[in-house]
Design an enzyme around this catalytic site. Structure first.
Site, PDB file in Angstrom:
ATOM      1  N   LYS A 158       0.855  -1.192   0.000  1.00  0.00           N
ATOM      2  CA  LYS A 158       0.000   0.000   0.000  1.00  0.00           C
ATOM      3  C   LYS A 158       0.878   1.223   0.000  1.00  0.00           C
ATOM      4  O   LYS A 158       2.014   1.175   0.483  1.00  0.00           O
ATOM      5  CB  LYS A 158      -0.882   0.021   1.256  1.00  0.00           C
ATOM      6  CG  LYS A 158      -2.090   0.915   1.125  1.00  0.00           C
ATOM      7  CD  LYS A 158      -3.148   0.210   0.326  1.00  0.00           C
ATOM      8  CE  LYS A 158      -4.479   0.901   0.340  1.00  0.00           C
ATOM      9  NZ  LYS A 158      -5.542  -0.074   0.028  1.00  0.00           N
TER      10      LYS A 158
HETATM   11  N1  GLU Z   1      -7.236   0.244  -3.139  1.00  0.00           N
HETATM   12  C1  GLU Z   1      -8.053  -0.883  -3.411  1.00  0.00           C
HETATM   13  C2  GLU Z   1      -8.110  -1.807  -2.193  1.00  0.00           C
HETATM   14  O1  GLU Z   1      -7.917  -1.390  -1.089  1.00  0.00           O
HETATM   15  C3  GLU Z   1      -7.650  -1.602  -4.697  1.00  0.00           C
HETATM   16  C4  GLU Z   1      -6.265  -2.169  -4.722  1.00  0.00           C
HETATM   17  C5  GLU Z   1      -5.838  -2.692  -6.084  1.00  0.00           C
HETATM   18  O2  GLU Z   1      -6.660  -2.800  -6.976  1.00  0.00           O
HETATM   19  O3  GLU Z   1      -4.655  -2.970  -6.212  1.00  0.00           O
HETATM   20  O4  GLU Z   1      -8.428  -2.973  -2.302  1.00  0.00           O
END
Ligand code: GLU
Length: 418
Positions: free
Chosen positions: A107
């Site tokens: 993240k």
């Molecule tokens: N930000 C989204 C999540 O928390 C999508 C992450 C992604 O598609 O890589 O799942």
């Protein structure tokens, strides 16, 4: 006295402890899973429209890649912290594992206030952050996607900056891109659609009719609004409350999800929607309704709030909205909670489909993508529900057991080098 809000990462570690105990994980493996593999912390300057230079802080936490390249979104928010990004990266790891897609978890976040920045400032910030990350991201290394207050345009800037540095176009470096740049049809709505599918499945296993049932949505952004529109169309359920950062609205008779969205797009908020009574974000969580969908931030359903939740089903479209203490209260009250790492995994499932299309130069129709999402989502739900039923545990614990269990297996099988 205001309730103490535990750190998001402490919550993630407590969830990991519960899963590790049930899985009887080797203590060494448990300790490995308690730490991110790599933490990247950068500081970089951006020239603002005023001509002044401002310094920003950004993070990328690469939690675990035993099952495949790191994968996870990037969020822009004034309250982004390393602790929060670590928690979100851990949750991405378990999420990709529950979804059974070949990714690890990561993240990113930049501490900034995007609502007070111009498009030009956001573009310069995004490009400089991408440059600072350098080869830490890449289609086989770590693939970013949108998260809170980032979108397809943000991904386009990352893609362009990365590709300029490489001297060739590398569409698979990000997912959630604009369609014109290799984005996937259906990605934009995928998180909301996946959460709606989970609601339908939760109602099915609980023999709860959804036609005419009421639901409330905290956070009417991309995820919350798509959830509302799709759930209504899919099941005939009726939205009775919705909120965003400025406040919320309630109507016992029901609110039209599309009209609420149009009002928010026009005025910047759901507040002031004709026919809606004003409610606070906290009141929204305590609304009398059948289904409650927190689709905003972490730590919203705390122990105090949990005691007042009146919904029968909670669908966690946000990451980490419920604290471990609140979990116990909801579980005790027999609330059927579909946890974040399952309920909001539709987004990363379609991110995976986007990545595959980019790498293989394929183009799938929206129906094909939605069909694959439907199959993957119902498959994951059924697996977690089976685990919950056979173990006599909550859906949260069951999802963690499935997610953490697969990662632990991968870590163990890879072995420790040298
Ligand atoms: N930000 C989204 C999540 O928390 C999508 C992450 C992604 O598609 O890589 O799942």
């Amino acid at each position: 006295m205001p309730e103490k809000r535990p750190d998001a990462f402490a919550n993630a570690l407590e969830q990991l402890r519960i899963a590790s105990e049930r899985l009887k994980l080797d203590e060494g493996i448990h300790r490995m899973l308690r730490e991110p593999k790599k933490v990247i912390r950068v500081t970089f300057p951006v020239r603002m429209d005023s001509g002044k230079i401002r310094i920003f802080k950004g993070y990328r936490v690469q939690y675990n890649d035993a099952r495949g390249p790191f994968k996870g979104g990037i969020r822009y928010h004034p309250e982004v912290s390393l602790d929060e990004v670590k928690a979100l990266a851990a949750w991405m790891t378990w999420k990709c594992s529950v979804a059974d897609i070949p990714f690890g978890g990561s993240k990113g976040g930049v501490v900034c206030d995007p609502k007070r920045m111009s498009q030009g400032e956001l573009e310069r910030l995004t490009r400089r952050f991408t440059a600072a990350l350098g080869d830490a991201i890449g289609p086989d290394v770590d693939i970013p996607a949108p998260d809170v207050y980032t979108n397809a345009q943000t991904m386009a800037w990352i893609l362009d900056t990365y590709s300029q540095m490489k001297g060739k176009m590398v569409p698979a470096v990000v997912t959630g891109k604009p369609i014109a740049l290799g984005g996937s049809l259906g990605r934009d709505a995928a998180t909301g659609r996946g959460a709606a599918i989970c609601t339908r499945e939760a109602a099915r296993v609980n023999r709860m009719p959804l036609k005419g049932a009421s639901f409330a949505v905290q956070g009417y952004g991309n995820v919350g609004s798509n959830y509302a529109v799709i759930l209504e169309a899919m099941t005939g359920a009726r939205m009775v409350a919705a909120s965003d950062s400025r406040g919320g609205i309630y109507s016992k008779r029901g609110l039209d999800p599309r009209k609420v969205l149009a009002h928010k797009e026009k005025t910047g908020s759901v507040v002031g929607f004709p026919g809606g009574e004003e409610v606070s974000n906290e009141e929204l969580l305590e609304t009398e309704c059948d289904v409650l969908c927190p689709a905003a931030f972490e730590n919203q359903i705390t122990a105090n709030v949990a005691k007042k939740v009146r919904a029968k089903v909670v669908i966690e479209a946000a990451n980490g909205p419920t604290t471990p203490e609140a979990d116990k209260i909801l579980d005790g009250a027999k609330v059927f909670l579909v946890p974040d790492i399952l309920a909001n995994s539709g987004g990363v499932m379609v991110s995976y489909l986007e990545w595959v299309q980019d790498l293989q130069r394929l183009r799938w129709t929206e129906d094909e993508v939605n069909g694959m999402l439907e199959e993957k989502m119902t498959g994951a739900f059924t697996q977690v529900h089976k685990e919950a039923a056979s173990g006599g545990v909550s859906m949260r614990t069951a999802a963690l057991v499935v997610g953490v269990g697969r990662v632990a297996d991968a870590v163990k099988t890879l072995g420790i080098w040298p």
